[in-house]
Write an enzyme that holds these catalytic residues in place. Structure first.
Site, PDB file in Angstrom:
ATOM      1  N   CYS A 239       0.506  -1.050   0.006  1.00  0.00           N
ATOM      2  CA  CYS A 239      -0.026  -0.188  -0.121  1.00  0.00           C
ATOM      3  C   CYS A 239       1.070   1.223  -0.346  1.00  0.00           C
ATOM      4  O   CYS A 239       1.638   1.634   0.865  1.00  0.00           O
ATOM      5  CB  CYS A 239      -0.597   0.239   1.356  1.00  0.00           C
ATOM      6  SG  CYS A 239      -1.533   1.409   1.450  1.00  0.00           S
ATOM      7  N   ASN A 248       4.026  -7.964  -2.126  1.00  0.00           N
ATOM      8  CA  ASN A 248       4.360  -9.226  -2.279  1.00  0.00           C
ATOM      9  C   ASN A 248       6.227  -9.730  -1.567  1.00  0.00           C
ATOM     10  O   ASN A 248       6.792  -8.603  -1.481  1.00  0.00           O
ATOM     11  CB  ASN A 248       4.584  -9.415  -3.737  1.00  0.00           C
ATOM     12  CG  ASN A 248       3.491  -9.197  -4.172  1.00  0.00           C
ATOM     13  OD1 ASN A 248       2.829 -10.663  -4.785  1.00  0.00           O
ATOM     14  ND2 ASN A 248       2.579  -8.150  -5.096  1.00  0.00           N
TER      15      ASN A 248
END
Lengths: 300, 300
Positions: A239, A248
């Site tokens: 984010c 990830n």
């Protein structure tokens, strides 16, 4: 017994960029993807054929796929959500596609407005249409450990969805720790349960580093015989409104650990760093990968 | 077989703050330490009696120790580099001290301008002076895996230094991955070698998260039977000039993973986060811990 060779499946151009608030120009994406391929990555998920209104960041999928470089041994893939997406994928000429579902009902409902059964029924339509194009199909199973709405996801449910996907002709399943909450004990329990019925070669694991456990989870999975892991260059996809929050598992972080363990990946860490820098410049921000930050601090 | 109870040795007030460029006021340090103790941490390294010119950030050690709260079951400790430091420690009334050396000659030379043998000879003088004060002594062995100057450190050398420290009367040894370069395979090799001669209860591991491998290393160590890990609240101690670069393994990150694995620590994650916030405000910057960033993004 840990295998001495691991496959890294790069999802940065798709899973990374679709979660960034800014849209990266097609030419920059192509430069990013080409540099990733130069690093030695052999499987790169380039984009998604979802409706452009749903993910405007990847609205250039058709155009992008047509311009992908042809590199022997490098497979590019794209996410295909439905029949319309498959038509676009077929027209683009891409040979590797992926379908997406999850192991928790609430998550699938909120994400793609279907039940799990409905999503599988959709794949029953899409997969037979894909096969005549010579397409290979990967299946994503999100919320494989923890669901943001339902909490812990039963291992039996995860295996059931995996088995159904394999029956439909999916060649590999990527099980996602979507919110990054899993710990090594979850990997042992859930992946261990899955491997009682499904060979390790059919399973990839897709960790997020939100809670910092991604590499610990990889190590637990390596001990179970898993040899394919999804990562994104620089760890993009976190984010952007929460500095330091991770997306990830970063390709650089996984390559470092595997290199150090003497496990071959065929991937050059420095070149992945170069690829990540292309995106860092385009997004004009730092990336969450520990390695990216370390290499950046050394280069300035 | 992984033990179901782990001890967390908090080093933030000492190892964290000595590596921050800013000096934190004594009153803020005391608030930080008190909140850490409230979180359930039972072992907290509060400061260091090195010469104030060497580490001005901890120049208030004498004053700080005298003001430490008295909390039943909570042990505060301080680093003691030499006889002069021991005099100050004794005068302060602290009952737990730590001595510091390393397993690589070049690192010890650059850090404390001695050979390893000279540092051990210094402890031969310090330890007998500490015992009459009823002091318990911990030993740090830095560069237990990789040295920034010499590269890989032989496991035999690490064990040799550990054995000498134990012979001198040190109660526990903390082996440090000083530059954070170790991977789980290093833990297996080096710690496995040490445990052939030394019981796991005598060994603590001190990981840094520079390369993102700290929790993977913890998991490898848990599998070997290690039950004490050093951490710093928020992961403080990283280089403040490299945003995102990580220092010590963050207390929050370890607590999260162990909680999730059903391993008891007695430490409340939210309360550690509160303690870290005291330091984040004092330093006026974000901290490297993944958990700290996640909790921060939730609270704003």
């Amino acid at each position: 017994m840990i295998e001495k060779r691991v496959n890294i499946f790069e999802v940065g151009p798709r899973d990374g960029l679709q979660n960034e608030s800014q849209t990266v120009p097609t030419s920059v994406k192509l430069q990013f993807i080409e540099t990733l391929a130069q690093s030695g990555l052999k499987q790169i998920e380039a984009t998604s054929f979802v409706h452009p209104k749903v993910i405007p960041q990847l609205a250039d999928a058709d155009e992008l796929v047509k311009q992908l470089p042809k590199i022997p041994g490098v497979q590019f893939s794209a996410l295909v959500p439905n029949e319309k997406g498959l038509e676009r994928a077929a027209a683009s000429g891409i040979k590797h596609i992926a379908v997406f579902t999850a192991a928790s009902e609430t998550f699938v409902q909120k994400n793609i407005r279907m039940t799990i059964a409905e999503s599988l029924a959709e794949f029953q339509k899409v997969i037979p249409l894909a096969k005549p194009h010579g397409m290979d199909i990967r299946g994503y199973v999100s919320t494989g450990f923890v669901c943001p709405y339902e909490g812990n996801v039963p291992k039996e449910k995860v295996r059931e969805v995996c088995e159904k996907l394999l029956e439909m002709g999916v060649s590999q399943i990527s099980i996602g720790d979507t919110i990054g909450a899993a710990a090594p004990s979850d990997v042992q329990t859930t992946v261990g349960h899955i491997l009682e019925k499904i060979p390790a070669s059919k399973i990839a694991l897709h960790f997020h580093d939100t809670y910092g456990t991604a590499l610990a989870n990889v190590y637990a999975a390596l001990q179970l015989g898993i040899t394919t892991f999804d990562t994104s260059a620089g760890g993009i996809g976190g984010c952007p409104y929460a500095p330091g929050a991770a997306g990830n598992l970063a390709t650089e972080d996984l390559v470092y650990m595997l290199d150090r363990m003497g496990i071959q990946t065929g991937v050059d860490l420095q070149k992945v760093f170069e690829a990540s820098n292309i995106i860092a410049r385009a997004l004009n921000r730092d990336l969450p990968s520990r390695q990216w930050n370390r290499l950046k601090s050394q280069s300035t």
